[in-house]
Write a protein that holds these residues in place. Structure first.
Motif, PDB file in Angstrom:
ATOM      1  N   GLY A 120     -84.433 -41.945  38.609  1.00 39.63           N
ATOM      2  CA  GLY A 120     -83.884 -43.291  38.698  1.00 39.63           C
ATOM      3  C   GLY A 120     -83.163 -43.535  40.001  1.00 39.63           C
ATOM      4  N   VAL A 121     -82.501 -44.683  40.062  1.00 42.79           N
ATOM      5  CA  VAL A 121     -81.703 -45.091  41.214  1.00 42.79           C
ATOM      6  C   VAL A 121     -80.246 -45.138  40.771  1.00 42.79           C
ATOM      7  CG1 VAL A 121     -81.273 -46.866  42.961  1.00 42.79           C
ATOM      8  CG2 VAL A 121     -83.599 -46.491  42.103  1.00 42.79           C
ATOM      9  N   TYR A 122     -79.391 -44.426  41.488  1.00 42.93           N
ATOM     10  CA  TYR A 122     -78.003 -44.309  41.080  1.00 42.93           C
ATOM     11  C   TYR A 122     -77.065 -44.522  42.268  1.00 42.93           C
ATOM     12  CZ  TYR A 122     -80.508 -42.043  37.312  1.00 42.93           C
ATOM     13  OH  TYR A 122     -81.414 -41.789  36.317  1.00 42.93           O
ATOM     14  N   SER A 123     -75.822 -44.863  41.939  1.00 41.35           N
ATOM     15  CA  SER A 123     -74.762 -44.908  42.939  1.00 41.35           C
ATOM     16  C   SER A 123     -74.085 -43.541  43.001  1.00 41.35           C
ATOM     17  CB  SER A 123     -73.729 -45.974  42.559  1.00 41.35           C
ATOM     18  OG  SER A 123     -74.298 -47.245  42.464  1.00 41.35           O
ATOM     19  N   PHE A 124     -73.109 -43.434  43.882  1.00 44.35           N
ATOM     20  CA  PHE A 124     -72.223 -42.277  43.902  1.00 44.35           C
ATOM     21  C   PHE A 124     -70.882 -42.706  43.325  1.00 44.35           C
ATOM     22  CE2 PHE A 124     -75.333 -41.264  47.170  1.00 44.35           C
ATOM     23  CZ  PHE A 124     -75.640 -39.958  46.875  1.00 44.35           C
ATOM     24  N   GLY A 125     -70.257 -41.831  42.543  1.00 43.99           N
ATOM     25  CA  GLY A 125     -68.964 -42.156  41.950  1.00 43.99           C
ATOM     26  C   GLY A 125     -67.920 -42.444  43.011  1.00 43.99           C
ATOM     27  N   PRO A 126     -66.838 -43.131  42.639  1.00 45.31           N
ATOM     28  CA  PRO A 126     -65.837 -43.575  43.622  1.00 45.31           C
ATOM     29  C   PRO A 126     -65.001 -42.457  44.230  1.00 45.31           C
ATOM     30  CG  PRO A 126     -65.108 -44.075  41.396  1.00 45.31           C
ATOM     31  CD  PRO A 126     -66.532 -43.597  41.284  1.00 45.31           C
ATOM     32  N   THR A 127     -65.080 -41.244  43.666  1.00 52.49           N
ATOM     33  CA  THR A 127     -64.306 -40.102  44.168  1.00 52.49           C
ATOM     34  C   THR A 127     -65.232 -38.918  44.384  1.00 52.49           C
ATOM     35  OG1 THR A 127     -62.343 -40.830  42.943  1.00 52.49           O
ATOM     36  CG2 THR A 127     -62.398 -38.517  43.659  1.00 52.49           C
ATOM     37  N   ILE A 128     -65.046 -38.216  45.479  1.00 56.14           N
ATOM     38  CA  ILE A 128     -65.715 -36.936  45.701  1.00 56.14           C
ATOM     39  C   ILE A 128     -64.715 -35.837  45.356  1.00 56.14           C
ATOM     40  CG2 ILE A 128     -66.653 -35.388  47.480  1.00 56.14           C
ATOM     41  CD1 ILE A 128     -68.005 -37.816  48.718  1.00 56.14           C
ATOM     42  N   PRO A 251     -90.206 -37.755  41.053  1.00 61.14           N
ATOM     43  CA  PRO A 251     -91.359 -37.126  41.691  1.00 61.14           C
ATOM     44  C   PRO A 251     -91.832 -38.000  42.852  1.00 61.14           C
ATOM     45  CG  PRO A 251     -91.592 -37.093  39.313  1.00 61.14           C
ATOM     46  CD  PRO A 251     -90.429 -37.990  39.621  1.00 61.14           C
ATOM     47  N   THR A 252     -92.328 -37.365  43.899  1.00 62.02           N
ATOM     48  CA  THR A 252     -92.753 -38.098  45.088  1.00 62.02           C
ATOM     49  C   THR A 252     -93.730 -39.210  44.759  1.00 62.02           C
ATOM     50  OG1 THR A 252     -92.464 -36.081  46.398  1.00 62.02           O
ATOM     51  CG2 THR A 252     -93.807 -37.824  47.373  1.00 62.02           C
ATOM     52  N   GLN A 253     -94.668 -38.940  43.865  1.00 64.69           N
ATOM     53  CA  GLN A 253     -95.721 -39.920  43.569  1.00 64.69           C
ATOM     54  C   GLN A 253     -95.189 -41.166  42.858  1.00 64.69           C
ATOM     55  OE1 GLN A 253     -95.515 -36.718  42.643  1.00 64.69           O
ATOM     56  NE2 GLN A 253     -96.489 -36.339  40.664  1.00 64.69           N
ATOM     57  N   ASN A 254     -93.924 -41.145  42.404  1.00 60.61           N
ATOM     58  CA  ASN A 254     -93.371 -42.293  41.688  1.00 60.61           C
ATOM     59  C   ASN A 254     -92.404 -43.122  42.522  1.00 60.61           C
ATOM     60  OD1 ASN A 254     -94.807 -41.358  39.511  1.00 60.61           O
ATOM     61  ND2 ASN A 254     -93.031 -40.616  38.365  1.00 60.61           N
ATOM     62  N   LEU A 255     -92.275 -42.834  43.811  1.00 62.41           N
ATOM     63  CA  LEU A 255     -91.304 -43.550  44.635  1.00 62.41           C
ATOM     64  C   LEU A 255     -91.487 -45.053  44.606  1.00 62.41           C
ATOM     65  CD1 LEU A 255     -90.699 -41.533  47.934  1.00 62.41           C
ATOM     66  CD2 LEU A 255     -88.970 -42.431  46.370  1.00 62.41           C
ATOM     67  N   SER A 256     -92.713 -45.518  44.549  1.00 64.25           N
ATOM     68  CA  SER A 256     -92.963 -46.962  44.597  1.00 64.25           C
ATOM     69  C   SER A 256     -92.446 -47.682  43.352  1.00 64.25           C
ATOM     70  CB  SER A 256     -94.457 -47.247  44.778  1.00 64.25           C
ATOM     71  OG  SER A 256     -95.207 -46.674  43.714  1.00 64.25           O
ATOM     72  N   ARG A 257     -92.083 -46.934  42.306  1.00 63.51           N
ATOM     73  CA  ARG A 257     -91.466 -47.562  41.126  1.00 63.51           C
ATOM     74  C   ARG A 257     -90.105 -48.148  41.449  1.00 63.51           C
ATOM     75  NH1 ARG A 257     -91.878 -43.262  36.098  1.00 63.51           N
ATOM     76  NH2 ARG A 257     -94.166 -43.116  35.947  1.00 63.51           N
ATOM     77  N   TYR A 258     -89.478 -47.587  42.476  1.00 68.43           N
ATOM     78  CA  TYR A 258     -88.075 -47.906  42.758  1.00 68.43           C
ATOM     79  C   TYR A 258     -87.908 -48.715  44.044  1.00 68.43           C
ATOM     80  CZ  TYR A 258     -87.791 -44.213  39.291  1.00 68.43           C
ATOM     81  OH  TYR A 258     -87.969 -43.453  38.167  1.00 68.43           O
TER      82      TYR A 258
END
Length: 258
Positions: A120-128, A251-258
């Motif tokens: 999927g496509v995700y953000s990064f949390g507000p704290t590292i 997977p590389t082959q699914n990049l166009s989904r996103y």
């Protein structure tokens, strides 16, 4: 998810050095930080298509993206690439970096306790976070101390969140201060948490991080994405919350989904 028990797999091989910040050496010609153009210079060369150009669902204000891709769903080996927006186009920032993912590969339907890495496509949390001192990140940084946990108990109201507690929250919860070297530094990938979902869904999975290899050679994880120490620090220092970065995992082959 717990990582220390998953010391599997072989070395990932030699790695290319990361150029994570895209910084201009002091003696170099100054370029526009947004377009990458040099004032008064000739038109830049024609854009060379790359894998980030396949992405169509990123927010319009996202100016940094991390791609984590591998060959098919079953692999535990992945490649991590970083890109920035320049003149309305995606430009590579680093050489492709060897990464590891879950011991059961990618999954479109990740669940708690199964060692898959959620796509999927995700953000990064507000704290590292990290057991070690801040390596120079642009996000707020929390240095982990004793009794810092990641709550991975599906029956808890604080499921899939950071928690400081003198008692174990239960379930698969992780004692963050004990996970060395994996949690020397780590960023939270917002799987099953805001902004991807309004509230974590019980048993849908928790504790998906971008962290350091648990072994020098690199090994499969319990669902996270891992890099060598040097590569991880480079990527974390490059990430800029003002650029609204996203991480795409598939997977590389699914990049166009996103």
């Amino acid at each position: 998810m717990k990582r220390r028990t998953l010391v599997l797999g072989a070395a990932v091989g030699a790695v290319a050095p990361v150029v994570a910040t895209g910084a201009t050496p002091a003696a170099a010609v100054v370029t526009d930080p947004d377009t990458g153009a040099t004032p008064g210079a000739a038109r830049p060369p024609k854009h060379v298509k790359n894998r980030a150009d396949l992405l169509t669902t990123l927010p319009r204000d996202t100016r940094q993206v991390v791609l984590v891709t591998g060959n098919g769903y079953a692999t535990t080996y992945a490649t991590l690439e970083t890109f920035r927006q320049a003149g309305g186009r995606w430009v590579p920032v680093s050489a492709p970096l060897p990464a590891r993912i879950g011991s059961k590969g990618f999954s479109d339907n990740h669940v708690e306790g199964v060692a898959t890495t959620p796509t999927g496509v995700y953000s990064f949390g507000p704290t590292i976070y990290g057991i070690a001192a801040d390596p120079g990140v642009r996000y707020p940084y929390h240095r982990v101390v004793t009794n810092d946990w990641w709550n991975e108990n599906p029956n808890s109201a604080a499921y899939n969140s950071f928690q400081h507690s003198t008692t174990n929250p239960g379930g698969y919860s992780e004692a963050l201060w004990q996970e060395t070297p994996a949690y020397t530094h780590f960023a939270v990938i917002t799987y099953n948490m805001a902004p991807n979902v309004a509230k974590p869904v019980p048993n849908a999975g928790s504790g998906i991080f971008l962290h350091e290899f648990s072994t020098t050679a690199g090994n499969p994880t319990a669902g996270c994405v891992s890099l060598s120490h040097a590569h991880l620090v480079g990527v974390l220092a490059w990430l800029n919350p003002a650029a609204n970065p996203r991480i795409v995992i598939c997977p590389t082959q699914n990049l166009s989904r996103y």
